[in-house]
Write a protein that holds these residues in place. Structure first.
Motif, short mmCIF file in Angstrom:
data_model
loop_
_atom_site.label_atom_id
_atom_site.label_comp_id
_atom_site.label_asym_id
_atom_site.label_seq_id
_atom_site.Cartn_x
_atom_site.Cartn_y
_atom_site.Cartn_z
N ALA A 5 0.83 -1.22 0.00
CA ALA A 5 0.00 0.00 0.00
C ALA A 5 0.86 1.26 0.00
O ALA A 5 0.61 2.19 -0.79
N GLU A 6 1.86 1.33 0.88
CA GLU A 6 2.69 2.54 0.93
C GLU A 6 3.54 2.69 -0.33
O GLU A 6 3.79 3.79 -0.80
N THR A 7 3.95 1.56 -0.90
CA THR A 7 4.76 1.62 -2.11
C THR A 7 3.92 2.08 -3.29
O THR A 7 4.36 2.90 -4.10
N LYS A 8 2.69 1.59 -3.38
CA LYS A 8 1.80 2.03 -4.46
C LYS A 8 1.49 3.53 -4.31
O LYS A 8 1.41 4.25 -5.31
N ILE A 26 9.64 -4.60 -4.61
CA ILE A 26 9.89 -4.34 -3.18
C ILE A 26 10.93 -5.33 -2.66
O ILE A 26 11.88 -4.95 -1.99
N ALA A 27 10.74 -6.60 -2.97
CA ALA A 27 11.68 -7.64 -2.51
C ALA A 27 13.08 -7.38 -3.06
O ALA A 27 14.08 -7.50 -2.34
N ALA A 28 13.18 -7.01 -4.33
CA ALA A 28 14.48 -6.75 -4.93
C ALA A 28 15.16 -5.53 -4.30
O ALA A 28 16.37 -5.55 -4.01
N ALA A 29 14.39 -4.48 -4.07
CA ALA A 29 14.94 -3.27 -3.47
C ALA A 29 15.41 -3.54 -2.04
O ALA A 29 16.51 -3.11 -1.65
N GLU A 30 14.60 -4.24 -1.28
CA GLU A 30 14.99 -4.55 0.11
C GLU A 30 16.23 -5.44 0.15
O GLU A 30 17.12 -5.24 0.98
N ALA A 31 16.32 -6.40 -0.75
CA ALA A 31 17.51 -7.26 -0.81
C ALA A 31 18.74 -6.44 -1.17
O ALA A 31 19.83 -6.63 -0.60
N VAL A 56 12.66 1.11 -5.49
CA VAL A 56 11.44 0.60 -6.11
C VAL A 56 10.98 1.56 -7.20
O VAL A 56 10.59 1.13 -8.30
N GLY A 57 11.05 2.85 -6.94
CA GLY A 57 10.67 3.84 -7.94
C GLY A 57 11.51 3.73 -9.20
O GLY A 57 11.00 3.79 -10.31
#
Length: 89
Positions: A5-8, A26-31, A56-57
């Protein structure tokens, strides 16, 4: 760490058609941030969240471009994460 939700909201996406793709981003950015920080887990701090959202952006906007540059670069990214980076000796 980041919610869908916050990412969208950050991406200004108001439909569900890309939820799976955004979740993967999100998973890729956090990793990537975990790797940059040399950390097992991400600190739940506003600058770390902001760095994840920046990535993510970038992934969302540039998802169809091929670039050989490293994903983790830029002064803003480094400045946000520098206080949380674990340096090995």
């Amino acid at each position: 760490m980041l919610t869908l939700a916050e990412t969208k909201l950050h991406l200004r996406v108001d439909h569900g058609a890309e939820d799976a793709a955004i979740t993967a981003m999100i998973a890729a950015a956090e990793a990537s941030v975990r790797e940059y920080l040399n950390a097992e887990a991400l600190p739940d701090q506003p600058p770390v969240r902001a760095a994840c959202l920046l990535l993510v952006g970038t992934l969302y906007v540039c998802r169809e471009t091929v670039d050989s540059a490293a994903m983790v670069e830029g002064k803003l990214f480094e400045r946000l994460l520098a206080p949380y980076r674990l340096m090995s000796v």
